[in-house]
Motif scaffolding. Structure first.
Motif, short mmCIF file in Angstrom:
data_model
loop_
_atom_site.label_atom_id
_atom_site.label_comp_id
_atom_site.label_asym_id
_atom_site.label_seq_id
_atom_site.Cartn_x
_atom_site.Cartn_y
_atom_site.Cartn_z
N VAL A 68 34.11 31.99 24.79
CA VAL A 68 35.30 31.46 25.47
C VAL A 68 36.42 32.47 25.29
O VAL A 68 36.77 32.83 24.16
N ALA A 69 36.96 32.96 26.40
CA ALA A 69 38.04 33.95 26.33
C ALA A 69 39.26 33.38 25.63
O ALA A 69 39.61 32.21 25.82
N GLY A 70 39.89 34.19 24.80
CA GLY A 70 41.07 33.73 24.09
C GLY A 70 42.31 33.69 24.97
O GLY A 70 43.22 32.90 24.75
N ASP A 71 42.36 34.55 25.99
CA ASP A 71 43.52 34.64 26.87
C ASP A 71 43.27 33.91 28.18
O ASP A 71 42.14 33.79 28.65
N LEU A 72 44.35 33.43 28.77
CA LEU A 72 44.27 32.81 30.08
C LEU A 72 44.00 33.87 31.14
O LEU A 72 44.40 35.02 31.00
N LEU A 73 43.31 33.48 32.19
CA LEU A 73 43.15 34.37 33.34
C LEU A 73 44.52 34.54 33.98
O LEU A 73 45.35 33.62 33.95
N ALA A 83 42.05 25.63 30.60
CA ALA A 83 42.21 25.91 29.17
C ALA A 83 42.28 24.64 28.33
O ALA A 83 41.85 24.62 27.18
N THR A 99 46.16 28.61 34.45
CA THR A 99 45.97 27.89 33.19
C THR A 99 44.48 27.74 32.92
O THR A 99 44.04 26.76 32.33
N GLU A 100 43.69 28.70 33.38
CA GLU A 100 42.25 28.66 33.21
C GLU A 100 41.76 29.81 32.33
O GLU A 100 42.42 30.85 32.24
N ARG A 101 40.60 29.61 31.73
CA ARG A 101 39.98 30.65 30.92
C ARG A 101 38.58 30.93 31.43
O ARG A 101 37.95 30.07 32.05
N TYR A 159 42.92 29.94 38.91
CA TYR A 159 42.92 31.40 38.95
C TYR A 159 42.51 31.89 40.33
O TYR A 159 41.54 31.42 40.91
N CYS A 207 38.94 23.72 26.97
CA CYS A 207 38.23 24.68 26.14
C CYS A 207 38.18 24.27 24.67
O CYS A 207 37.23 24.61 23.96
#
Length: 211
Positions: A142-147, A115, A151-153, A187, A118
């Protein structure tokens, strides 16, 4: 995400500098894709991509719906592997139809990126990601939430293979220039918070009863 491979590349051309970098790219793929007909786990397709790209490819184990595919090697080797995967996915999408093609089917890849990187990928007011979209013709989100529990998206890239490859190249150029900040918690598909809490409670309960 990436690390120098001994050479500094100082004074060299961009191509020479690129060859001195070892890149690791993580992709989130559906288990049916990796274990099914298109890219069977441990099958001939993955073996061929490893041999022809010279990249190291590992696929996470487990029965969860999604798997992490990790591609490591020189930037050239990684891009070759991504190219082969994208074209293979397109080929399988085409084969799944009724034989009548109205055009090339779009392929979707989901990259997994720390993240902290990003922000550089999105750019100020979205300028960088807009530039990547316009110059490659690929769709990038780009996803707004973390997986979960990481700490990755997820960064979703869609388009025909040619545009995807150019897009992944540009994304990698950005993340190579902006190393992740702080510790990265990777993740792991299928590892839920409930499982972690249950394990912790079991350990705690065992300790209490033992005492």
């Amino acid at each position: 995400m990436a690390s120098p491979d001994g050479a500094s590349g100082v004074g060299g051309s961009p191509e020479e500098t690129e060859l001195s970098i070892t890149l690791t790219l993580r992709m989130l793929m559906h288990g049916k894709v990796m274990a099914g007909g298109s890219m069977p786990l441990g099958g001939e397709t993955v073996k061929r991509i490893r041999e022809q790209s010279s990249a190291r490819i590992t696929i996470s184990e487990g029965s969860c719906p999604e798997r992490i595919t990790t591609i490591t090697g020189s930037t050239d080797a990684v891009f070759r592997a991504v190219s082969m995967i994208a074209f293979k996915l397109e080929e399988d999408l085409g084969a799944g139809g009724d034989g009548v093609s109205a055009g090339r089917a779009p392929v979707t890849l989901r990259l997994v990126i720390p993240a902290s990187q990003c922000g550089s990928l999105i750019g100020k007011a979205g300028a960088k990601i807009r530039e990547i979209r316009e110059s490659t013709g690929a769709q990038v989100q780009v996803a707004g939430d973390l997986l979960p529990n990481s700490t990755e998206r997820a960064v979703t890239v869609s388009g025909v293979p040619d545009t995807i490859i150019q897009c992944v190249r540009q994304i990698c150029a950005v993340i190579l220039e902006s190393p992740p900040k702080g510790a990265t918690i990777p993740y792991h598909p299928g590892l839920s918070l409930g499982t972690i809490l249950l394990s912790a409670n079991q350990v705690r309960g065992h300790s209490i009863s033992k005492g």
